[in-house]
Design a protein around this motif. Structure first.
Motif, PDB file in Angstrom:
ATOM      1  N   VAL A   1      50.701  -2.508 -17.778  1.00  0.00           N
ATOM      2  CA  VAL A   1      50.870  -1.102 -17.366  1.00  0.00           C
ATOM      3  C   VAL A   1      52.326  -0.681 -17.514  1.00  0.00           C
ATOM      4  N   PHE A   2      53.257  -1.568 -17.163  1.00  0.00           N
ATOM      5  CA  PHE A   2      54.686  -1.294 -17.285  1.00  0.00           C
ATOM      6  C   PHE A   2      55.036  -0.971 -18.741  1.00  0.00           C
ATOM      7  N   ALA A   3      54.538  -1.778 -19.670  1.00  0.00           N
ATOM      8  CA  ALA A   3      54.841  -1.574 -21.084  1.00  0.00           C
ATOM      9  C   ALA A   3      54.249  -0.258 -21.597  1.00  0.00           C
ATOM     10  N   ILE A   4      53.006   0.029 -21.210  1.00  0.00           N
ATOM     11  CA  ILE A   4      52.356   1.268 -21.654  1.00  0.00           C
ATOM     12  C   ILE A   4      53.085   2.495 -21.104  1.00  0.00           C
TER      13      ILE A   4
ATOM     14  N   ARG B   1      57.207   7.810 -15.223  1.00  0.00           N
ATOM     15  CA  ARG B   1      58.193   7.040 -14.461  1.00  0.00           C
ATOM     16  C   ARG B   1      57.599   6.550 -13.146  1.00  0.00           C
ATOM     17  N   PHE B   2      56.798   7.397 -12.508  1.00  0.00           N
ATOM     18  CA  PHE B   2      56.169   7.000 -11.253  1.00  0.00           C
ATOM     19  C   PHE B   2      55.183   5.850 -11.482  1.00  0.00           C
ATOM     20  N   VAL B   3      54.383   5.969 -12.527  1.00  0.00           N
ATOM     21  CA  VAL B   3      53.428   4.901 -12.860  1.00  0.00           C
ATOM     22  C   VAL B   3      54.182   3.617 -13.183  1.00  0.00           C
ATOM     23  N   LYS B   4      55.279   3.746 -13.882  1.00  0.00           N
ATOM     24  CA  LYS B   4      56.083   2.569 -14.227  1.00  0.00           C
ATOM     25  C   LYS B   4      56.647   1.917 -12.969  1.00  0.00           C
ATOM     26  N   GLY B   5      57.080   2.738 -12.011  1.00  0.00           N
ATOM     27  CA  GLY B   5      57.562   2.194 -10.745  1.00  0.00           C
ATOM     28  C   GLY B   5      56.462   1.469  -9.983  1.00  0.00           C
ATOM     29  N   LEU B   6      55.256   2.032 -10.006  1.00  0.00           N
ATOM     30  CA  LEU B   6      54.116   1.369  -9.359  1.00  0.00           C
ATOM     31  C   LEU B   6      53.863  -0.004  -9.994  1.00  0.00           C
ATOM     32  N   ALA B   7      53.951  -0.061 -11.330  1.00  0.00           N
ATOM     33  CA  ALA B   7      53.752  -1.341 -12.017  1.00  0.00           C
ATOM     34  C   ALA B   7      54.827  -2.344 -11.625  1.00  0.00           C
ATOM     35  N   ALA B   8      56.076  -1.876 -11.541  1.00  0.00           N
ATOM     36  CA  ALA B   8      57.169  -2.761 -11.144  1.00  0.00           C
ATOM     37  C   ALA B   8      57.001  -3.269  -9.721  1.00  0.00           C
TER      38      ALA B   8
END
Length: 509
Positions: A111-114, A132-139
């Motif tokens: 998910v982070f990569a996508i 960015r929010f989705v990326k933060g959730l993945a992190a």
């Protein structure tokens, strides 16, 4: 910026790297190539997590110019990631426990990569913030899961300490290196700051798939979904209200109503934590003075540092017309100090104690902010105004990060090391988001009251600089207070004082 759940069971596979005969449990030496490979994968992921917070900040003026975003909207590019990251950190570690570390790690990394790829391709500000929010959730899932994999792969003692030392260096280096890499990439195009993590995340994903052994989910336990939802929603609403209040009005019914709803959500979170069987935060830990002070100190450290970086990025590029590369080179000394100084802080903690180093760190930060506040101008001299502040901030961050983490987990029972670590990292992320939101509100308001309204002159940033200085000074005062009170107790031995601290922790545990 990680947390872990120390109650996780060891890998059940007999081929687990943690049990390999090539590892000497006494010295931690003689690691196999597979062990080094696992550590490299985990360090790469942590590096990317830290990198993303600071690297994108350098690109904000370029993003704003191309997509037509205001300063208020730009701060959401950072805060969207930070809030998603901080809001679910505690839940991320527990999810890995329940579903399996390897599975959660690989899914979250995908998910982070996508999300990174989407962020580099979109042409809409709202979609960019959403990615960015989705990326933060993945992190929020990759970071604590990576720590969990590390602590269950490397046996407790010298081997684990050695692995954690390497792991921590990559975390601090990722955050500090983001400024430099961000400047280089933004010079070629701001989209590269979003696209650069993609191939490295794919490399980590492939390495994790083949190197990280399968593990069994926990036999018992549960989520605190209500706690997670109320915490994240309450924080998002609080930050949104702070950012929109200067435009709408602090006394506007919508502003007051939003604050009221946010307060109810956060109060609900604390109520739920007292009642739920598997809380995100066991509130008894908040009765331990050292843990509370460490969490407040990390808010002062990250909140002031991230907000100052945000202002410097806009001031140097928008007001002074510096290129992203020139700005990155100007801030390079801070990154060098953090990257090369962090590995030695652990030894200083052993020699002088975490409290003294936290005091030194927050003092260095406070002086750095004050120096720029008084020496800065619309045409500041780099050597006189900027460089001293950059050096002091780099020194303060290097000393503060490791020492605060040490204090936040010192003396806590092994079964709650993950909770204590997750709590301090959540404080760092959420606290940084709140301070940045208020800083943005002050800077936005300053643009309308400063002479030459609408320009990004130095006067516009005065209120924000005063705020970050005040945040650092408050953190310093909180850290110093127990030492001042303890002067009358000098006659007591260190052992006696330590015994009292251990008694306090035992009562809470």
């Amino acid at each position: 910026m990680t947390c872990t759940d120390s109650t996780l069971k060891p890998f059940d596979s007999p081929e687990s790297p943690g049990s390999t005969e090539s590892t000497d449990p006494a010295t931690g030496e003689g690691w196999s190539l597979k062990l080094w490979g696992i550590l490299a994968v985990l360090c790469l992921v942590l590096f990317l997590d830290g990198l993303d917070v600071s690297m994108v900040g350098v690109a904000l003026p370029s993003i704003g110019n191309e997509l037509g975003l205001s300063t208020t909207s730009l701060q959401w590019i950072i805060n969207g990631y930070v809030l998603g990251f901080g809001g679910l950190l505690l839940l991320g570690g527990r999810t890995a426990d329940l579903l399996g570390r390897r599975k959660v790690f690989l899914i979250a990394l995908t998910v982070f990569a996508i999300a990174s790829l989407v962020g580099g391709l979109v042409d809409n500000g709202t979609l960019l913030i959403a990615s960015r929010f989705v990326k933060g959730l993945a992190a929020a899932f990759t970071a604590p899961t990576a720590m969990s994999i590390l602590t269950t792969t490397f046996k407790e003692g010298p081997a684990r300490n050695r692995a954690l030392s390497v792991f921590s260096v990559f975390g601090a280096s990722g955050y500090s290196s983001g400024l430099i890499l961000g400047g280089l990439l933004t010079s070629a195009g701001w989209r590269f700051t979003f696209l650069m993590p993609v191939p490295f995340a794919v490399i980590a994903l492939i390495g994790g798939y083949f190197l990280i052994p399968r593990d069994r989910p926990a036999d018992a336990g549960g989520h605190d979904l209500v706690g997670a939802v109320t915490l994240v929603t309450g924080m998002l609403l609080t930050v949104y209200t702070m950012v929109s209040a200067p435009t709408r009005g602090w006394a506007h019914p919508m502003t007051l109503g939003s604050f009221a709803v946010a307060a109810v959500l956060l109060a609900t979170f604390f109520f739920v934590e007292k009642k739920v069987a598997h809380p995100l935060v066991r509130l008894g830990l908040l009765r331990v003075g050292t843990i509370v002070r460490a969490n407040l100190a990390i808010i002062a450290l990250f909140g002031s540092y991230l907000s100052f970086q945000f202002m410097m990025t806009i001031f140097l590029q928008s007001a002074l017309g510096w290129s992203p590369l020139k700005m990155a080179m100007a801030l390079l000394p801070a990154g060098i100090i953090v990257a090369f100084g962090s590995p030695f802080v652990g030894r200083l903690v052993d020699l002088y104690g975490s409290a003294k180093l936290i005091i030194a760190a927050l003092t260095s930060l406070s002086v750095g902010y004050l120096w720029f506040l008084f020496a800065g101008s619309d045409s500041p001299s780099y050597v006189v105004a900027i460089l001293p502040s950059v050096i002091l901030l780099g020194l303060g961050f290097a000393l503060g990060y490791t020492s605060i983490m040490a204090q936040a987990t010192s003396g806590v029972d092994d079964s709650e090391q993950g909770l204590a670590s997750g709590l301090v990292n959540t404080s760092a992320q959420v606290g940084a988001a709140l301070v940045l939101a208020l800083t943005t509100a002050l800077v936005t308001a300053g643009s309308h009251t400063a002479s030459g309204a609408g320009t990004a002159g130095f006067e516009q940033f005065h209120p924000g600089l005063i705020l970050v200085t005040g945040v650092a000074l408050v953190g310093l005062a909180i850290t110093v207070s127990p030492l001042v009170r303890g002067r009358s107790l000098r006659g007591r031995s260190v052992r006696e004082r330590r015994a009292e601290e251990e008694k306090e922790l035992a009562e809470v545990n």
